[in-house]
Scaffold this active site. Sequence first.
Site, short mmCIF file in Angstrom:
data_model
loop_
_atom_site.label_atom_id
_atom_site.label_comp_id
_atom_site.label_asym_id
_atom_site.label_seq_id
_atom_site.Cartn_x
_atom_site.Cartn_y
_atom_site.Cartn_z
N ASN A 99 -0.64 -4.37 -5.87
CA ASN A 99 -1.06 -4.25 -4.46
C ASN A 99 -1.01 -5.57 -3.71
O ASN A 99 -1.29 -5.61 -2.52
CB ASN A 99 -2.45 -3.61 -4.34
CG ASN A 99 -3.59 -4.59 -4.56
OD1 ASN A 99 -3.49 -5.51 -5.38
ND2 ASN A 99 -4.68 -4.41 -3.84
N THR A 124 0.84 -1.19 0.00
CA THR A 124 0.00 0.00 0.00
C THR A 124 0.88 1.25 0.00
O THR A 124 2.09 1.17 -0.27
CB THR A 124 -1.00 -0.05 1.19
OG1 THR A 124 -1.92 1.04 1.06
CG2 THR A 124 -0.30 0.00 2.53
N LYS A 165 3.07 1.06 -4.16
CA LYS A 165 2.37 0.26 -5.18
C LYS A 165 3.00 0.35 -6.57
O LYS A 165 2.92 -0.60 -7.35
CB LYS A 165 0.90 0.68 -5.25
CG LYS A 165 0.09 0.27 -4.04
CD LYS A 165 -1.38 0.57 -4.25
CE LYS A 165 -2.20 0.10 -3.06
NZ LYS A 165 -3.65 0.29 -3.29
N ASP A 183 -7.01 -4.22 -6.68
CA ASP A 183 -7.75 -2.99 -6.40
C ASP A 183 -8.92 -2.79 -7.36
O ASP A 183 -10.03 -2.45 -6.94
CB ASP A 183 -6.82 -1.78 -6.50
CG ASP A 183 -6.02 -1.53 -5.23
OD1 ASP A 183 -6.48 -1.97 -4.16
OD2 ASP A 183 -4.96 -0.90 -5.30
N GLY A 201 -6.92 12.10 -7.20
CA GLY A 201 -5.70 11.33 -7.01
C GLY A 201 -5.31 10.54 -8.24
O GLY A 201 -6.18 10.08 -9.00
N ALA A 202 -4.00 10.40 -8.43
CA ALA A 202 -3.49 9.68 -9.60
C ALA A 202 -2.31 8.80 -9.22
O ALA A 202 -1.40 8.58 -10.02
CB ALA A 202 -3.08 10.68 -10.69
N GLY A 203 -2.33 8.29 -7.98
CA GLY A 203 -1.26 7.40 -7.53
C GLY A 203 -1.52 5.95 -7.89
O GLY A 203 -2.28 5.65 -8.81
N GLY A 204 -0.92 5.04 -7.12
CA GLY A 204 -1.04 3.62 -7.42
C GLY A 204 -2.48 3.13 -7.39
O GLY A 204 -2.95 2.47 -8.32
N ALA A 205 -3.21 3.46 -6.33
CA ALA A 205 -4.62 3.05 -6.24
C ALA A 205 -5.44 3.78 -7.30
O ALA A 205 -6.36 3.19 -7.89
CB ALA A 205 -5.16 3.34 -4.85
N GLY A 213 -13.65 2.62 2.20
CA GLY A 213 -12.60 1.76 1.66
C GLY A 213 -12.65 0.32 2.13
O GLY A 213 -12.15 -0.57 1.45
#
Length: 262
Positions: free
Chosen positions: A93, A68, A72, A109, A133-137, A245
């Site tokens: 993940n 996490t 990721k 995910d 948001g534009a991260g791993g998740a 979540g």
Amino acid sequence: MEITGKSKIMFVLADPVDHVRASAVLNAYFAGIGEDVATSPLHVRPDDLPAVVGAIRHMNNVVGFGVTIPHKVAIAALLDEISQNARLIGAVNFVKRTRDGRLVGDNMDAPGFISALLNRGCTISGKRVLQLGAGGAGRATALAMAQARAAELWISNRDPVKAQALADAIQALHPETKVTAGADTAENFDLIVNTTSLGMLSDDPLPIDVSGISNTTVVYDIIVNPPVTRLMVTAAARGAGTIGGKAMLDEQMALVADFIRR
């Protein structure tokens, strides 16, 4: 939970670890299906990730580990193999450790995210979606929503270059969905998805102003801890539907169990 030399060990790699709930959910799930598996968070700073992953290769009773924030994306380069799904998303993940120490990554995910929506009567096809948001998740959720035929997907991120890169990647894969990078107001969307870390701490600002949304909007905050974020409370006060979540995490448990058995 009794942990013995016969127990299979799993970890959840994160930095920080205060927010991690996946280990507790995994332990409860495996206990419920009669599997002797014990999971614990590991606080791993980014600079230490290669050393920790290298050490896990030599831990013979470890069957895998979750990944996490903030690992990721970086974890993929340290693995022997990643699934096509994880490759498309650009993030991992969960990692399975084989008996010979090989590390195989996948991403649960996206299917977990979609299943949580569908099981609550929410569809994405034809909807306007704002993702924060534009991260791993965020890479996983954006791809999942395009695959589910969202009519329009806006991606907002504090780093506009990162948002644009993700929007371009999703648009190329799914031209039938209009994908745009940038900010917009919450009331213009059917579904708002928070994939940022804002909301983990009690004094975090809201990731977006939802004071103008209506009861037809759904707000989906993928933060697991706390289970009800300030964003969700504020949205619910406006009559909006909310999803937390843990719903997404719960949907991934069976996928993880199947993955480590393969």
